[in-house]
Scaffold this motif. Sequence first.
Motif, PDB file in Angstrom:
ATOM      1  N   CYS A  71      40.413  31.798  40.260  1.00 37.10           N
ATOM      2  CA  CYS A  71      40.199  33.103  40.887  1.00 37.10           C
ATOM      3  C   CYS A  71      39.925  34.087  39.757  1.00 37.10           C
ATOM      4  CB  CYS A  71      41.439  33.538  41.670  1.00 37.10           C
ATOM      5  SG  CYS A  71      41.188  35.158  42.396  1.00 37.10           S
ATOM      6  N   ARG A 110      33.093  28.816  38.324  1.00 36.17           N
ATOM      7  CA  ARG A 110      33.559  30.214  38.276  1.00 36.17           C
ATOM      8  C   ARG A 110      34.251  30.273  36.929  1.00 36.17           C
ATOM      9  NH1 ARG A 110      35.708  33.071  43.455  1.00 36.17           N
ATOM     10  NH2 ARG A 110      37.042  34.121  41.973  1.00 36.17           N
ATOM     11  N   LYS A 117      38.723  41.529  38.644  1.00 30.30           N
ATOM     12  CA  LYS A 117      39.113  41.390  40.040  1.00 30.30           C
ATOM     13  C   LYS A 117      39.008  42.696  40.819  1.00 30.30           C
ATOM     14  CE  LYS A 117      39.809  38.227  41.381  1.00 30.30           C
ATOM     15  NZ  LYS A 117      38.706  37.283  41.668  1.00 30.30           N
ATOM     16  N   HIS A 356      38.988  32.849  50.716  1.00 25.05           N
ATOM     17  CA  HIS A 356      39.352  34.270  50.752  1.00 25.05           C
ATOM     18  C   HIS A 356      39.602  34.845  52.135  1.00 25.05           C
ATOM     19  CE1 HIS A 356      38.092  33.786  46.574  1.00 25.05           C
ATOM     20  NE2 HIS A 356      38.999  34.727  46.368  1.00 25.05           N
ATOM     21  N   ARG A 369      47.654  29.984  50.591  1.00 21.75           N
ATOM     22  CA  ARG A 369      46.683  29.556  51.599  1.00 21.75           C
ATOM     23  C   ARG A 369      47.103  28.183  52.079  1.00 21.75           C
ATOM     24  NH1 ARG A 369      42.297  31.240  47.082  1.00 21.75           N
ATOM     25  NH2 ARG A 369      41.897  33.329  47.868  1.00 21.75           N
ATOM     26  N   GLU A 398      38.510  28.002  44.837  1.00 21.47           N
ATOM     27  CA  GLU A 398      39.328  28.373  43.686  1.00 21.47           C
ATOM     28  C   GLU A 398      40.259  27.215  43.389  1.00 21.47           C
ATOM     29  OE1 GLU A 398      39.097  33.197  44.037  1.00 21.47           O
ATOM     30  OE2 GLU A 398      40.917  32.250  44.801  1.00 21.47           O
ATOM     31  N   ASP A 428      44.583  34.970  42.809  1.00 17.30           N
ATOM     32  CA  ASP A 428      44.718  34.224  44.066  1.00 17.30           C
ATOM     33  C   ASP A 428      45.194  32.791  43.835  1.00 17.30           C
ATOM     34  OD1 ASP A 428      43.818  36.356  45.553  1.00 17.30           O
ATOM     35  OD2 ASP A 428      41.746  35.650  45.665  1.00 17.30           O
TER      36      ASP A 428
HETATM   37 CO    CO Z   1      40.032  35.006  44.535  1.00 18.76          CO
END
Ligand code: CO
Length: 449
Positions: A71, A110, A117, A356, A369, A398, A428
């Motif tokens: 993230c 990523r 962020k 997300h 999550r 992520e 995250d």
């Molecule tokens: Co994120």
Amino acid sequence: MTPSPAWAPDSWRSRPAAQQPIWPDEDELKRVHAHLTGLPPLVFAGEARHLTRALGQAANGRAFVLQAGDCAESFAEFSADAIRDKLKVILQMAVVLTYGAGLPVVKVGRIAGQFAKPRSSPTELVGGETIDSFRGHMVNDDLPERSARIPDPRRLVAAYQQSVATLNLLRAFTKGGFADLNQVHAWNQEFVASSTEGQQFEDIAEGIDRALRFMSACGINLTAEDSLHEVDFWTSHEALILDYEEALTRRDSLTEEWYDCSAHMLWVGERTRQIDGAHCEFLAGIRNPVGTKIGPTATPDDVVALCERLNPERTPGRLTLITRLGADRVDDGLPPLLEAVRDEDHPVVWICDPMHGNTFSADGGRKTRRFDDILAELTGFFRAHRGAGTWPGGVHVELTGDDVTECLGGVEDIVEGQLDQRYTTTCDPRLNARQSLDLAFAVAEMLRG
Ligand code: CO
Ligand code: PEP
């Protein structure tokens, strides 16, 4: 394509720019900006064009994109091992997808620049005190203290330097033998190999070994086949801090076009995709492949307008739409967006970010999550594309190569009480290596239909 003559890397400055830090020392920012402007680019424009072509295959239904990484990359957790382990899990996932679905997989990290962020709230409450929110290590520090949260422009240079070192190692690994298909067993880390999905991966690895032996026995010179020994691995991050992105934007000497040379691909987030805002203005002028997140409030008209703004020439691979609607909204929300873009003949890569839209706070306050929600959004994504006759072009996740306990569920079934055990993300929650592999097997299954 000729850029609009009015566009320049600093055109965004005449537009409202959401989510920018308030730098306490403007002079320092100017010095840093000038310094960054003189530093070498991280990527070459020709590479960005190469990625556009690869993504064009995904826009046309002939490839699948795996976009994955942290993230937020961290200045504190920066090591060769961490980069290697992240690459291992991404290579494993890519093999599972390629082998399982028989499709080329475009691998985009990523990584090497994902340091900023956007935040829902500019401040947070810590021990009764209101302090500025953490905005990524490119801006401030994550320690929950007032002084740590003061934006410091020198962090832009530190982020650049960490990105350079990261990209250098990634290039070495992916072109220097580590990503060789003969190494496929070595990507299975010990804590993964012992699990069910690790075993499943070993089966694929053995299948690949057999196939390579077979081809060699048939007289094919495998040594000469570069594609068996190295992979193309691309970098991407959210183009959030425009002072940084502007400073790394250069005119390509071959084409005279502008490229943001901080990464191969750049995207705008759900909070900065305003059609008349600074971020879209910036992305509109650079010639890299670009993306935009699409959240649950986006209407079909908004999405078509983003396509017009970011890809007026309708170049396949130029624009990726990364939908992140949430498991409970994807079935109703996604089909109208797919149909609108399809009916306007916009060639986009549709990628599902199942992370997300599915974040919540567990009882202890940890952001998390559920693996099942992630799978449910992916299932809805594939269903919606089948219904609209469009191509489900990829997945955006992520993850980390480490054995963290940040997302709930998966085969090993992490439960809420375990979140504190190894929760190391600075932002995250990420899938750990086993959950990531598990996800790749599930997606390969969905791709096979
Ligand atoms: Co994120
Ligand atoms: C992210 O990708 O980390 C992010 C903040 O996403 P979004 O813009 O979709 O909320």
